[in-house]
Scaffold this motif. Structure first.
Motif, PDB file in Angstrom:
ATOM      1  N   UNK A 181       0.058 -11.999 -16.155  1.00  0.00           N
ATOM      2  CA  UNK A 181       1.280 -11.291 -16.556  1.00  0.00           C
ATOM      3  C   UNK A 181       0.850 -10.067 -17.360  1.00  0.00           C
ATOM      4  N   UNK A 182       0.456  -8.997 -16.664  1.00  0.00           N
ATOM      5  CA  UNK A 182      -0.160  -7.852 -17.347  1.00  0.00           C
ATOM      6  C   UNK A 182       0.796  -7.055 -18.232  1.00  0.00           C
ATOM      7  N   UNK A 183       2.081  -7.127 -17.938  1.00  0.00           N
ATOM      8  CA  UNK A 183       3.070  -6.464 -18.789  1.00  0.00           C
ATOM      9  C   UNK A 183       3.755  -7.551 -19.615  1.00  0.00           C
ATOM     10  N   UNK A 184       3.470  -7.628 -20.912  1.00  0.00           N
ATOM     11  CA  UNK A 184       4.010  -8.732 -21.712  1.00  0.00           C
ATOM     12  C   UNK A 184       5.519  -8.612 -21.895  1.00  0.00           C
ATOM     13  N   UNK A 185       6.151  -9.760 -22.022  1.00  0.00           N
ATOM     14  CA  UNK A 185       7.583  -9.757 -22.325  1.00  0.00           C
ATOM     15  C   UNK A 185       7.823  -9.309 -23.760  1.00  0.00           C
ATOM     16  N   UNK A 186       6.938  -9.742 -24.644  1.00  0.00           N
ATOM     17  CA  UNK A 186       7.071  -9.423 -26.060  1.00  0.00           C
ATOM     18  C   UNK A 186       5.721  -9.083 -26.673  1.00  0.00           C
ATOM     19  N   UNK A 187       5.728  -8.126 -27.588  1.00  0.00           N
ATOM     20  CA  UNK A 187       4.644  -7.937 -28.544  1.00  0.00           C
ATOM     21  C   UNK A 187       5.219  -8.270 -29.909  1.00  0.00           C
ATOM     22  N   UNK A 188       4.501  -9.105 -30.666  1.00  0.00           N
ATOM     23  CA  UNK A 188       4.956  -9.535 -31.987  1.00  0.00           C
ATOM     24  C   UNK A 188       4.037  -8.934 -33.043  1.00  0.00           C
ATOM     25  N   UNK A 189       4.633  -8.339 -34.070  1.00  0.00           N
ATOM     26  CA  UNK A 189       3.851  -7.674 -35.115  1.00  0.00           C
ATOM     27  C   UNK A 189       4.553  -7.812 -36.450  1.00  0.00           C
ATOM     28  N   UNK A 208       6.943   4.317 -19.136  1.00  0.00           N
ATOM     29  CA  UNK A 208       8.088   3.809 -18.366  1.00  0.00           C
ATOM     30  C   UNK A 208       7.873   2.420 -17.793  1.00  0.00           C
ATOM     31  N   UNK A 209       6.625   2.084 -17.423  1.00  0.00           N
ATOM     32  CA  UNK A 209       6.359   0.766 -16.853  1.00  0.00           C
ATOM     33  C   UNK A 209       6.486  -0.343 -17.896  1.00  0.00           C
ATOM     34  N   UNK A 210       6.386   0.018 -19.171  1.00  0.00           N
ATOM     35  CA  UNK A 210       6.526  -0.965 -20.242  1.00  0.00           C
ATOM     36  C   UNK A 210       7.950  -1.021 -20.779  1.00  0.00           C
ATOM     37  N   UNK A 310      13.337 -20.874 -18.579  1.00  0.00           N
ATOM     38  CA  UNK A 310      12.646 -20.945 -17.293  1.00  0.00           C
ATOM     39  C   UNK A 310      11.965 -19.640 -16.914  1.00  0.00           C
ATOM     40  N   UNK A 311      11.569 -18.862 -17.905  1.00  0.00           N
ATOM     41  CA  UNK A 311      10.977 -17.556 -17.626  1.00  0.00           C
ATOM     42  C   UNK A 311       9.467 -17.589 -17.897  1.00  0.00           C
ATOM     43  N   UNK A 312       8.688 -17.277 -16.886  1.00  0.00           N
ATOM     44  CA  UNK A 312       7.242 -17.156 -17.042  1.00  0.00           C
ATOM     45  C   UNK A 312       6.915 -15.760 -17.568  1.00  0.00           C
ATOM     46  N   UNK A 313       5.800 -15.658 -18.288  1.00  0.00           N
ATOM     47  CA  UNK A 313       5.412 -14.354 -18.805  1.00  0.00           C
ATOM     48  C   UNK A 313       4.385 -14.486 -19.907  1.00  0.00           C
ATOM     49  N   UNK A 314       4.222 -13.427 -20.673  1.00  0.00           N
ATOM     50  CA  UNK A 314       3.211 -13.418 -21.724  1.00  0.00           C
ATOM     51  C   UNK A 314       3.764 -12.814 -23.005  1.00  0.00           C
ATOM     52  N   UNK A 315       3.150 -13.238 -24.109  1.00  0.00           N
ATOM     53  CA  UNK A 315       3.472 -12.732 -25.442  1.00  0.00           C
ATOM     54  C   UNK A 315       2.150 -12.381 -26.114  1.00  0.00           C
ATOM     55  N   UNK A 316       2.095 -11.212 -26.713  1.00  0.00           N
ATOM     56  CA  UNK A 316       0.865 -10.760 -27.372  1.00  0.00           C
ATOM     57  C   UNK A 316       1.129 -10.493 -28.846  1.00  0.00           C
ATOM     58  N   UNK A 317       0.159 -10.862 -29.681  1.00  0.00           N
ATOM     59  CA  UNK A 317       0.247 -10.561 -31.105  1.00  0.00           C
ATOM     60  C   UNK A 317      -1.157 -10.353 -31.652  1.00  0.00           C
ATOM     61  N   UNK A 318      -1.293 -10.295 -32.983  1.00  0.00           N
ATOM     62  CA  UNK A 318      -2.555  -9.892 -33.584  1.00  0.00           C
ATOM     63  C   UNK A 318      -3.124 -10.936 -34.531  1.00  0.00           C
ATOM     64  N   UNK A 319      -4.457 -11.016 -34.577  1.00  0.00           N
ATOM     65  CA  UNK A 319      -5.162 -11.592 -35.702  1.00  0.00           C
ATOM     66  C   UNK A 319      -5.442 -10.414 -36.630  1.00  0.00           C
ATOM     67  N   UNK A 320      -4.767 -10.355 -37.754  1.00  0.00           N
ATOM     68  CA  UNK A 320      -4.836  -9.164 -38.609  1.00  0.00           C
ATOM     69  C   UNK A 320      -6.115  -9.105 -39.437  1.00  0.00           C
ATOM     70  N   UNK A 321      -6.539 -10.258 -39.969  1.00  0.00           N
ATOM     71  CA  UNK A 321      -7.805 -10.325 -40.702  1.00  0.00           C
ATOM     72  C   UNK A 321      -8.274 -11.765 -40.750  1.00  0.00           C
TER      73      UNK A 321
END
Length: 355
Positions: A181-189, A208-210, A310-321
């Protein structure tokens, strides 16, 4: 003219040194976290703890120095002053050492000793005051010594080139390109200055693709005004308390915080942030800082919503330190007890979400 040329030569050398440091540092890793309870929802953690100065703030510090240099605010004799709860000051001290500049960090009383030790390790000086006074004291010190106040809380959102130039957003989405799932549904920050969330939110809209699919969620800890500001858009909101999750959450609305590029905010209890980093240690085999727990707690709840829909996808976030900076606090039972923080019920919640 000779003096001007001398200063320009120094600036050119300063820019070369910063660029050389950038070239020596490989991009941060993107870690896929496989969780049995989320077969169709994939979690990714971009590990910002591997920067040379140990945190996400390495990117911000580099941008603030470049911004100051290119605007003629920093020269060969300039004293650099910053107001910071720790990680930004560590990173700015790192770059000050590279450039041979004196650096003074105005930090809130009670900042983790390990962070203060790291600032001093890079040759920086620390000046502790009550948390609400750090802004005014940093301005006063800079004026007193004829220095430059970096003011991360104002300039974080404009010092970084949000269109690209290997900023954190461009790097994250490039690393996701070959995933299922190269375009994530969510980025969390989470937000400290709000600069990173502004960069990510703007970059999503720039692509535009994002922008047609990816949304930005900002996770906010207790004792922070950002969530209420997002809901009310009242810039005058203030608190007298200080966030216990170092590096994120603010008692006032910072100029760098840009709510209009944020799609959603989630409030995260401090005990939940702590529970999440203790759970995450069992998943990753190493310790992370408290703000990472804030991020991942919100990400897990978003993934649960996706699963229920029922939605497949991806979520990305950070390890800050890394968590080594917090052995005396978030990983210390006596400190947790003194703070009235009991992560046990939140650990149960994480277990239910992920099993």
């Amino acid at each position: 003219m000779a003096d001007m040329c001398t200063d320009r030569l120094w600036t050119a050398e300063a820019m070369r040194r910063i660029q050389a440091d950038f070239n020596r540092s490989a991009d941060t890793h993107l870690i896929r976290v496989d969780l049995p309870g989320f077969k169709d929802q994939h979690l990714y953690l971009k590990d910002e703890s591997i920067h040379p100065s140990g945190s996400l703030k390495h990117r911000l510090a580099r941008s603030l120095y470049l911004y100051g240099l290119c605007n003629g605010k920093i020269g060969p004799e300039t004293v650099i002053v910053e107001s910071s709860s720790g990680s930004t000051a560590v990173s700015e001290a790192y770059f000050a050492k590279i450039l041979g500049l004196r650096f003074i960090a105005v930090v809130p009383t009670g900042t983790a000793k390990s962070k203060l030790d790291q600032i001093r390790f890079y040759g920086g000086e620390t000046h502790a005051v009550d948390a609400p006074l750090i802004y005014a004291e940093a301005e006063r010190l800079a004026a007193e010594c004829g220095g430059h106040y970096m003011d991360q809380f104002t300039y974080a959102e404009r010092a970084t080139d949000w269109r690209g130039n290997n900023n954190i957003a461009e790097s994250l989405f490039a690393q996701l390109a070959e995933e299922a799932h190269p375009v994530p549904d969510w980025v969390v920050m989470s937000a400290g200055t709000g600069g990173t969330s502004a960069t990510i939110g703007r970059y999503i809209r720039y692509r535009p693709d994002l922008s047609a699919k990816t949304c930005l969620c900002v996770a906010d800890p207790e004792n922070s005004v950002f969530y209420d500001h997002f809901e009310t858009r009242d810039p005058s909101l203030t608190l007298k308390t200080r966030s216990r999750i170092e590096g994120i959450g603010r008692p006032r609305v910072e100029a760098s915080f840009q709510p209009q590029v944020i799609d959603r905010m989630i409030q995260v209890p401090d005990a939940a942030s702590i529970a999440t980093i203790h759970w995450l240690e069992g998943i990753l085999g190493r310790k992370c800082g408290g703000s990472t727990g804030t991020n991942v707690w919100a990400a897990l709840h978003i993934m649960d919503e996706m699963r229920q829909a029922g939605r497949a996808g991806s979520v990305a976030t950070l390890i800050c330190d890394g968590g080594e900076r917090y052995l005396d606090t978030y990983y210390n039972e006596d400190w947790l007890s003194a703070q009235g923080l009991d992560p046990s019920s939140h650990l149960d919640t994480i277990s239910e979400l992920t099993r």
